[in-house]
Design an enzyme around this catalytic site. Structure first.
Site, PDB file in Angstrom:
ATOM      1  N   GLU A   1      51.017  22.246 -22.748  1.00  0.00           N
ATOM      2  CA  GLU A   1      51.539  23.451 -23.404  1.00  0.00           C
ATOM      3  C   GLU A   1      52.882  23.226 -24.088  1.00  0.00           C
ATOM      4  O   GLU A   1      53.121  23.697 -25.193  1.00  0.00           O
ATOM      5  CB  GLU A   1      51.674  24.599 -22.387  1.00  0.00           C
ATOM      6  CG  GLU A   1      50.358  25.283 -22.027  1.00  0.00           C
ATOM      7  CD  GLU A   1      49.617  24.604 -20.884  1.00  0.00           C
ATOM      8  OE1 GLU A   1      49.942  23.440 -20.539  1.00  0.00           O
ATOM      9  OE2 GLU A   1      48.694  25.236 -20.329  1.00  0.00           O
TER      10      GLU A   1
ATOM     11  N   GLU B   1      44.326  25.352 -15.459  1.00  0.00           N
ATOM     12  CA  GLU B   1      44.656  26.594 -14.734  1.00  0.00           C
ATOM     13  C   GLU B   1      43.403  27.195 -14.109  1.00  0.00           C
ATOM     14  O   GLU B   1      43.436  27.731 -13.001  1.00  0.00           O
ATOM     15  CB  GLU B   1      45.325  27.581 -15.690  1.00  0.00           C
ATOM     16  CG  GLU B   1      46.713  27.088 -16.091  1.00  0.00           C
ATOM     17  CD  GLU B   1      47.419  28.036 -17.037  1.00  0.00           C
ATOM     18  OE1 GLU B   1      46.934  28.181 -18.173  1.00  0.00           O
ATOM     19  OE2 GLU B   1      48.433  28.623 -16.645  1.00  0.00           O
TER      20      GLU B   1
HETATM   21  C1  3H9 Z   1      46.906  26.527 -23.297  1.00  0.00           C
HETATM   22  O1  3H9 Z   1      45.925  26.145 -22.741  1.00  0.00           O
HETATM   23  C2  3H9 Z   1      47.692  27.741 -22.916  1.00  0.00           C
HETATM   24  C3  3H9 Z   1      47.318  28.266 -21.555  1.00  0.00           C
HETATM   25  O2  3H9 Z   1      48.094  27.643 -20.557  1.00  0.00           O
HETATM   26  C4  3H9 Z   1      47.671  29.724 -21.432  1.00  0.00           C
HETATM   27  C5  3H9 Z   1      46.782  30.676 -22.126  1.00  0.00           C
HETATM   28  C6  3H9 Z   1      47.067  32.088 -21.705  1.00  0.00           C
HETATM   29  N1  3H9 Z   1      41.557  24.773 -29.098  1.00  0.00           N
HETATM   30  O3  3H9 Z   1      41.851  15.961 -30.872  1.00  0.00           O
HETATM   31  P1  3H9 Z   1      40.480  15.866 -31.405  1.00  0.00           P
HETATM   32  C7  3H9 Z   1      39.752  20.799 -31.746  1.00  0.00           C
HETATM   33  S1  3H9 Z   1      47.508  25.730 -24.669  1.00  0.00           S
HETATM   34  C8  3H9 Z   1      40.843  24.754 -30.219  1.00  0.00           C
HETATM   35  O4  3H9 Z   1      40.292  15.281 -32.752  1.00  0.00           O
HETATM   36  P2  3H9 Z   1      39.851  13.972 -29.328  1.00  0.00           P
HETATM   37  C9  3H9 Z   1      40.561  19.992 -32.730  1.00  0.00           C
HETATM   38  O5  3H9 Z   1      41.308  20.829 -33.582  1.00  0.00           O
HETATM   39  C10 3H9 Z   1      46.251  24.543 -25.073  1.00  0.00           C
HETATM   40  N2  3H9 Z   1      40.440  23.620 -30.825  1.00  0.00           N
HETATM   41  O6  3H9 Z   1      39.518  15.118 -30.376  1.00  0.00           O
HETATM   42  C11 3H9 Z   1      39.465  19.237 -33.443  1.00  0.00           C
HETATM   43  O7  3H9 Z   1      38.881  20.147 -34.358  1.00  0.00           O
HETATM   44  P3  3H9 Z   1      38.225  19.623 -35.706  1.00  0.00           P
HETATM   45  C12 3H9 Z   1      46.441  23.349 -24.278  1.00  0.00           C
HETATM   46  C13 3H9 Z   1      40.776  22.469 -30.226  1.00  0.00           C
HETATM   47  O8  3H9 Z   1      38.579  13.652 -28.654  1.00  0.00           O
HETATM   48  C14 3H9 Z   1      38.451  18.956 -32.329  1.00  0.00           C
HETATM   49  O9  3H9 Z   1      38.737  19.901 -31.296  1.00  0.00           O
HETATM   50  N3  3H9 Z   1      45.507  22.341 -24.694  1.00  0.00           N
HETATM   51  C15 3H9 Z   1      41.523  22.431 -29.065  1.00  0.00           C
HETATM   52  O10 3H9 Z   1      40.648  12.899 -29.969  1.00  0.00           O
HETATM   53  C16 3H9 Z   1      38.535  17.576 -31.753  1.00  0.00           C
HETATM   54  O11 3H9 Z   1      39.872  17.329 -31.373  1.00  0.00           O
HETATM   55  C17 3H9 Z   1      45.823  21.373 -25.570  1.00  0.00           C
HETATM   56  O12 3H9 Z   1      46.902  21.310 -26.081  1.00  0.00           O
HETATM   57  C18 3H9 Z   1      41.911  23.650 -28.484  1.00  0.00           C
HETATM   58  N4  3H9 Z   1      42.619  23.690 -27.340  1.00  0.00           N
HETATM   59  O13 3H9 Z   1      40.837  14.638 -28.271  1.00  0.00           O
HETATM   60  C19 3H9 Z   1      44.739  20.362 -25.818  1.00  0.00           C
HETATM   61  N5  3H9 Z   1      41.729  21.134 -28.716  1.00  0.00           N
HETATM   62  O14 3H9 Z   1      37.090  18.779 -35.303  1.00  0.00           O
HETATM   63  C20 3H9 Z   1      44.744  19.894 -27.230  1.00  0.00           C
HETATM   64  C21 3H9 Z   1      41.109  20.403 -29.650  1.00  0.00           C
HETATM   65  O15 3H9 Z   1      37.858  20.863 -36.420  1.00  0.00           O
HETATM   66  N6  3H9 Z   1      43.643  18.984 -27.487  1.00  0.00           N
HETATM   67  N7  3H9 Z   1      40.538  21.205 -30.568  1.00  0.00           N
HETATM   68  O16 3H9 Z   1      39.305  18.824 -36.366  1.00  0.00           O
HETATM   69  C22 3H9 Z   1      43.722  17.648 -27.284  1.00  0.00           C
HETATM   70  O17 3H9 Z   1      44.686  17.139 -26.743  1.00  0.00           O
HETATM   71  C23 3H9 Z   1      42.587  16.807 -27.795  1.00  0.00           C
HETATM   72  O18 3H9 Z   1      41.877  17.563 -28.732  1.00  0.00           O
HETATM   73  C24 3H9 Z   1      41.578  16.329 -26.708  1.00  0.00           C
HETATM   74  C25 3H9 Z   1      40.374  15.640 -27.420  1.00  0.00           C
HETATM   75  C26 3H9 Z   1      42.264  15.316 -25.788  1.00  0.00           C
HETATM   76  C27 3H9 Z   1      41.039  17.465 -25.898  1.00  0.00           C
END
Ligand code: 3H9
Length: 702
Positions: A127, A107
């Site tokens: 999301e 966004e």
């Molecule tokens: C959103 O954006 C809403 C908006 O539209 C509107 C707002 C108003 N936040 O997966 P990994 C942490 S909704 C905080 O093992 P990878 C995760 O918990 C959001 N922490 O790594 C982990 O922590 P820990 C939309 C996050 O390399 C560490 O990062 N976004 C977030 O295999 C490593 O993660 C998503 O849904 C976060 N957003 O994969 C994205 N994301 O080390 C969700 C990750 O303590 N994330 N962490 O266990 C992913 O899909 C994967 O983490 C990503 C990396 C592909 C980025």
């Protein structure tokens, strides 16, 4: 990192370079939001700055909003404000992206005036997988850039697209050759600085009437499709409504509608459940620090037994890059086992899941042997022979003799006592349970079963292997059926009791499906084959507690030769090889007969009561499993049941569901059911303790 340093700014000539550095994924937490606004404002007020380059430090640009903030009250500045501030900038803003650009991160990119990316970049709106919709203008800006159809495709599935696809649909302006996002961005921005390109704001884009027609059609199609998913997916419905606003409403009203729908989703139980699952999936894979760095290298493996399970485990290992030796008793069985493996690989290749080169390389890594001596150099052996303790013990004795002293000796048993399997071995510390779920090359769950004497490096190696195979691993202690099958045995019994008391298997299956499971317990029994459970019941008959109620209906079906799909009849009738069964009058008659013999007067059940009993049996046993230390935490149960037993993800798993349902209410249910059968419905100590102390299962997760 100190909060103030989450955003850094520096000058490159007249360009202000703004870098987000909030490891591990540059999530948009409040200080990041604040820092971006400050930087943009600073650029507006500084005459010497002519353009702004926004980029991310580390592997990813920005992976979205900070998931940890969802359960707290939102703190200003909110993300929509950040996006509006970027869009309104009088000086061109460029985002240069590498790695993941997701959700709120995308966004931000949409609000910027230009977007460039490196070849490894991926883009997505995940999301909906968290029970949310984009809430910072994504549903209004994306359709104005890539159209409704592409926006729908990205937002409804939550799947990411790669940089080439992003370029082809117009999501990015330029795809660079190199992975250096900063240099790429600076190079591109020079053209902006020279004034060769005008600022383009998404807000200024009007959707043409031709596009409007197409968009309305696409939304209607999406609406039809989403009906099939059911009302539980509130986010899907909200998404379509918000996107519709981008074509039917003036922009500011569209934004307001999106915000209202986002907040509605944010407060929903589905959102809370899905975020719990996201976080739990990561927590289960983490071992305490004393295990770190101790994993043994695993590059080669042996699989003993080339049946359905052994073959699909071999496929998993091959896909994970390991070389595999399959062991069978004789040449005929070996050839059949190897053929099974080759045929799964061929299937994966023909479905496009494996390229020609990968397919050829994988086949090169596969060997077979009938002599255990072929296992003398492998790093890991997984035994997948018949579920018989005597047979398994003999296999392990032989493995202990031939395998090198550094190798790990694993069993894929799903029920048997691993302490017993390894008893008498000189190297018990090398023995581990690796319980794959069938089919192993598809199911993501793996229970890592840790017997008392297993060494730490062997446990760490199990988790490292799971990571390499792309599995979600849950640690379990030794127990009859470990975590999952032990809980399954209990709620299956509850289903059988209800069947004997008056509910038909078809009503039970249908109620369970309506709750969100893809199949009911009797459909599953037909799918996996009734004979497996029959053999097990016969084995256990002698040791069954006399107080336990026994329902003989499944045995009667098996005695009639009705094992399920494979025999064309089970609880359902499968005519002409169909995989969806029809209710069978003969089965209802058979059930009637059992009731008559036992003097049971059938009563009716509502679907609501069926679910109450089914889940109470599941959660009560799950609480025992935690209480007895078989599972470490309630979240380990949730992940096991979601990934191994298809518990609906949007309900967060049984323990999360129980917290939401009310533990006091659940305990009251169990006490009510205990009036009929006090032996089966013994409330778990842990559940009683939680209710007495007004605690939640969630409190035990950290
Ligand atoms: C959103 O954006 C809403 C908006 O539209 C509107 C707002 C108003 N936040 O997966 P990994 C942490 S909704 C905080 O093992 P990878 C995760 O918990 C959001 N922490 O790594 C982990 O922590 P820990 C939309 C996050 O390399 C560490 O990062 N976004 C977030 O295999 C490593 O993660 C998503 O849904 C976060 N957003 O994969 C994205 N994301 O080390 C969700 C990750 O303590 N994330 N962490 O266990 C992913 O899909 C994967 O983490 C990503 C990396 C592909 C980025």
């Amino acid at each position: 990192m100190h909060q103030a340093n989450l955003i850094t700014t520096r000058r490159e000539g007249t360009v202000l370079v703004v870098t987000v550095q909030n490891p591990p994924v540059n999530a948009l937490s409040v200080n990041v939001r604040h820092g971006i606004i400050e930087a943009i404002k600073h650029a507006q007020n500084t005459a010497a700055i002519t353009a702004i380059l926004l980029t991310g430090q580390g592997k990813h640009f920005i992976a979205g909003a900070d998931i940890n903030e969802f359960s707290r009250s939102p703190q200003a500045p909110l993300l929509p404000e950040v996006c509006d501030c970027i869009e309104a900038s009088k000086k061109p803003v460029l985002t240069s992206m590498s790695g993941a650009t997701l959700g709120g991160g995308l966004e931000i990119a949409l609000a910027a005036h230009f977007r460039v990316a490196t070849p490894s970049a991926t883009f997505g709106f995940p999301e909906v997988t968290l029970g949310l919709i984009p809430g910072a203008g994504g549903t209004q800006r994306a359709p104005r850039l890539i159209g409704i159809k592409s926006s729908l495709a990205m937002m409804l599935t939550g799947k990411s697209i790669n940089a080439h696809e992003a370029l082809s649909i117009g999501l990015i302006d330029h795809l660079n050759q190199s992975e250096d996002a900063l240099s790429n961005g600076l190079r591109f921005i020079q053209t902006l600085v020279k004034g060769e390109i005008n600022i383009r704001r998404r807000a200024d884009v009007k959707i043409s009437s031709k596009d409007l027609e197409k968009a309305t059609l696409a939304l209607d199609e999406a609406r039809q499709g989403s009906k099939a998913i059911g009302t539980s997916f509130g986010a899907t419905q909200a998404l379509i409504e918000a996107l519709e606003g981008s074509i039917t409403l003036p922009r500011h009203e569209g934004m307001a509608r999106e915000r209202a729908l986002f907040l509605q989703c944010l407060g929903s139980p589905e959102r809370s459940a899905l975020v719990h699952v996201f976080q739990s999936e990561r927590k289960v894979m983490k071992l305490p620090s004393e295990f770190h760095g101790s994993a043994r290298p695993i590059n080669s493996a042996g699989v003993v037994g080339g049946g359905t399970m052994g073959a699909s485990i071999a496929v998993c290992l091959l896909n994970g890059g390991l070389s595999v030796v399959l062991i069978e008793q004789d040449n005929d069985r070996l050839e059949t086992g190897l053929e099974r493996i080759r045929s799964i690989l061929q299937h994966l290749h023909s479905r496009g899941r494996m390229s020609k080169q990968e397919h050829e390389a994988v086949l090169q890594r596969l060997q077979g042997a009938t002599d255990y001596i072929a296992l003398s150099t492998v790093d890991l052996v997984i035994e997948a022979v018949f579920e018989d303790i005597v047979v398994k013990k003999a296999v392990f004795e032989r493995l202990a003799e031939v395998c090198n002293p550094k190798s790990i000796l694993a069993t894929n048993t799903s029920y048997l006592d691993i302490n017993e399997i390894s008893s008498g071995l000189s190297r018990r510390s090398d023995v581990l349970g690796l319980h794959f779920f069938s089919p192993a090359h598809i199911m993501r769950l793996m229970e890592i079963v840790v017997p008392q004497s297993t060494s730490k490096d062997v446990v760490a190696s199990g988790f490292e292997l799971a990571r390499r195979l792309g599995k979600i691993a849950v640690r379990s202690a030794v127990s009859d059926g470990f975590i999952g099958n032990r809980i399954l045995a209990n709620y299956r019994k509850a289903a059988e009791y209800m069947m004997e008391d008056g509910a038909s298997p078809y009503q039970i299956d249908s109620a369970v499906r309506a709750f969100g499971f893809p199949m009911g317990p009797f459909q599953i029994s037909d799918l996996s084959g009734g004979d497996i459970g029959w053999a097990q019941r016969k084995r256990k008959a002698a040791t069954r507690d006399y107080r336990e109620r026994y329902v003989p209906i499944a045995d009667r079906l098996c005695e009639a030769g009705w094992f399920g799909q494979k025999t064309g009849r089970g609880y359902y009738r499968y005519t002409d090889g169909k995989r969806i069964g029809e209710p069978d009058e003969d089965v209802l008659l058979l059930i009637e007969n059992v009731r008559r013999e036992k003097g049971i007067k059938p009563r009716s059940f509502t679907d609501e009561e069926i679910i109450r009993r089914y889940l109470a049996a599941m959660i009560n046993e799950a609480a025992n499993v935690v209480d007895q230390g078989v599972a470490e935490r309630p979240l380990d149960i949730d992940i096991t049941m979601i990934h191994g037993y298809a518990f609906p993800r949007y309900r967060g798993g049984p323990m999360k569901y129980a917290d939401d349902y009310g533990l006091d209410k659940l305990l009251a249910d169990i006490r009510e059911f205990a009036l009929e059968d006090a032996y089966f419905w013994q409330p778990s100590n842990l559940l009683q303790e939680r209710v007495t102390t007004s605690g939640l299962f969630e409190d035990l997760n950290n």
